[in-house]
Enzyme design. Structure first.
Site, PDB file in Angstrom:
ATOM      1  N   LYS A  83       0.853  -1.185   0.000  1.00 27.14           N
ATOM      2  CA  LYS A  83       0.000   0.000   0.000  1.00 27.14           C
ATOM      3  C   LYS A  83       0.892   1.240   0.000  1.00 27.14           C
ATOM      4  CE  LYS A  83      -4.397   0.792   2.386  1.00 27.14           C
ATOM      5  NZ  LYS A  83      -5.054   0.605   3.686  1.00 27.14           N
TER       6      LYS A  83
HETATM    7  O1  G3P Z   1      -9.271   1.648   4.552  1.00 24.35           O
HETATM    8  C1  G3P Z   1      -8.996   2.916   5.058  1.00 24.35           C
HETATM    9  C2  G3P Z   1      -9.684   3.063   6.351  1.00 24.35           C
HETATM   10  O2  G3P Z   1      -9.014   2.375   7.345  1.00 24.35           O
HETATM   11  C3  G3P Z   1      -9.902   4.461   6.761  1.00 24.35           C
HETATM   12  O3  G3P Z   1     -11.070   4.448   7.471  1.00 24.35           O
HETATM   13  O4  G3P Z   1     -12.697   5.244   9.059  1.00 24.35           O
HETATM   14  O5  G3P Z   1     -10.275   5.823   9.346  1.00 24.35           O
HETATM   15  O6  G3P Z   1     -11.619   6.881   7.548  1.00 24.35           O
HETATM   16  P1  G3P Z   1     -11.421   5.667   8.412  1.00 24.35           P
END
Ligand code: G3P
Length: 217
Positions: A83
Site C-alpha cells: 500500500k
Molecule cells: O481503509 C482505510 C480506512 O481504514 C480508513 O477508514 O474510518 O479511518 O476513515 P477511516
C-alpha cells in the site's frame, strides 16, 4: 463485490473468514497501532490465514523509501499487496513495484483524477476514502461512481476498493455502483445481517411456536 476486512485484529478476521466472508484484508499504520502488534508478525499471521490480498502500508514519504519498504513487506508472503499513498512519489513507487509484478494498493484517494493517475501507474487497487469525504459533507459515493465510469470508459483493470466505509449503507451503495471491493471494519460487515423486522418476525414465530407445545428435536 469482494469483501476485504479493514483491521489488524486477527480474531475478528478469523471469525469472518470462517463464514467465507473474507476475500482479503487491508491494514494501515493506524490499524497496526490499534492492534498493538508488530507489523511483520501480525501481517504474517493474517497472510497465513487468508488466501486473498493482504494490504500492508509503507511509511516512507519518498519513492525510493516506499519501494524499499514495499519490497521488504512483500517478503512476508506472496499475497501481500503493497500500500502506497496517492502522492507523486507514491505513483512513482506504484509504477516500479507493479512493473516488478507485485500487487499495489494506492491509498488515500480523494479525487477521480488521482484514481486515473493510479490506474496509469499500474495500481492493482485504488482506495477512495468514502467516509472521510462524507465527514466534509462531500458525497464520497459520488467519487466511487466517477471512478467506475472512468475505469469502464477505458477498460482499466485497476480494481476500485471502496475504503473508509463506516456504515451498512456505504456497503450497499458501493455494491450498487459496482465497486470491485469494499473494505470495512468487522462490525460493519456483521451489522449487514441485522434488520429490526427480522428480530420482530423471529420473536413472533417463537411466541407462536411455544403455544404449539411441539419440539423438533
Ligand atoms: O481503509 C482505510 C480506512 O481504514 C480508513 O477508514 O474510518 O479511518 O476513515 P477511516
Amino acid at each position: 463485490m469482494k469483501f476485504f476486512v479493514d483491521t489488524a485484529e486477527v480474531e475478528a478476521i478469523a471469525e469472518l473468514n470462517d463464514l467465507g466472508m473474507v476475500d482479503g484484508v487491508t491494514t494501515n499504520p493506524s490499524l497496526i497501532m490499534k492492534s498493538g502488534r508488530d507489523i511483520k508478525e501480525v501481517t504474517k499471521e493474517i497472510c497465513d490465514m487468508i488466501d486473498g490480498p493482504v494490504s500492508a502500508e509503507t511509511v516512507a514519504l519518498d519513492a525510493e523509501g516506499m519501494i524499499a519498504e514495499g519490497r521488504e513487506l512483500a517478503k512476508i508472503a506472496d499475497n501481500i499487496a503493497i500500500k502506497v499513498p496517492l502522492t507523486w512519489d507514491g505513483l512513482k513507487a506504484c509504477k516500479v513495484l507493479s512493473d516488478e509484478g507485485r500487487m499495489v494498493n494506492v491509498t488515500l484517494c480523494f479525487s477521480a483524477n488521482q484514481a486515473l493517475l493510479a490506474a496509469k501507474a499500474g495500481a492493482t487497487f485504488i482506495s477512495p476514502f468514502i467516509g472521510r469525504l462524507d465527514d466534509l459533507a462531500i458525497d464520497g459515493m459520488e467519487l466511487i461512481a466517477e471512478i467506475r465510469a472512468i475505469y469502464d470508459n477505458y477498460d482499466f483493470s485497476t480494481e476500485i476498493l471502496a475504503a473508509s466505509i463506516r456504515s451498512i449503507n456505504h456497503m450497499k451503495e458501493a455494491a450498487l455502483i459496482g465497486a470491485d471491493v469494499a473494505t470495512a471494519p468487522p462490525g460493519v460487515i456483521k451489522a449487514m445481517a441485522g434488520h429490526a423486522l427480522t428480530d420482530k418476525g423471529l420473536d413472533a414465530f417463537m411466541k407462536d411456536w411455544a403455544k404449539t407445545g411441539q419440539k423438533i428435536l
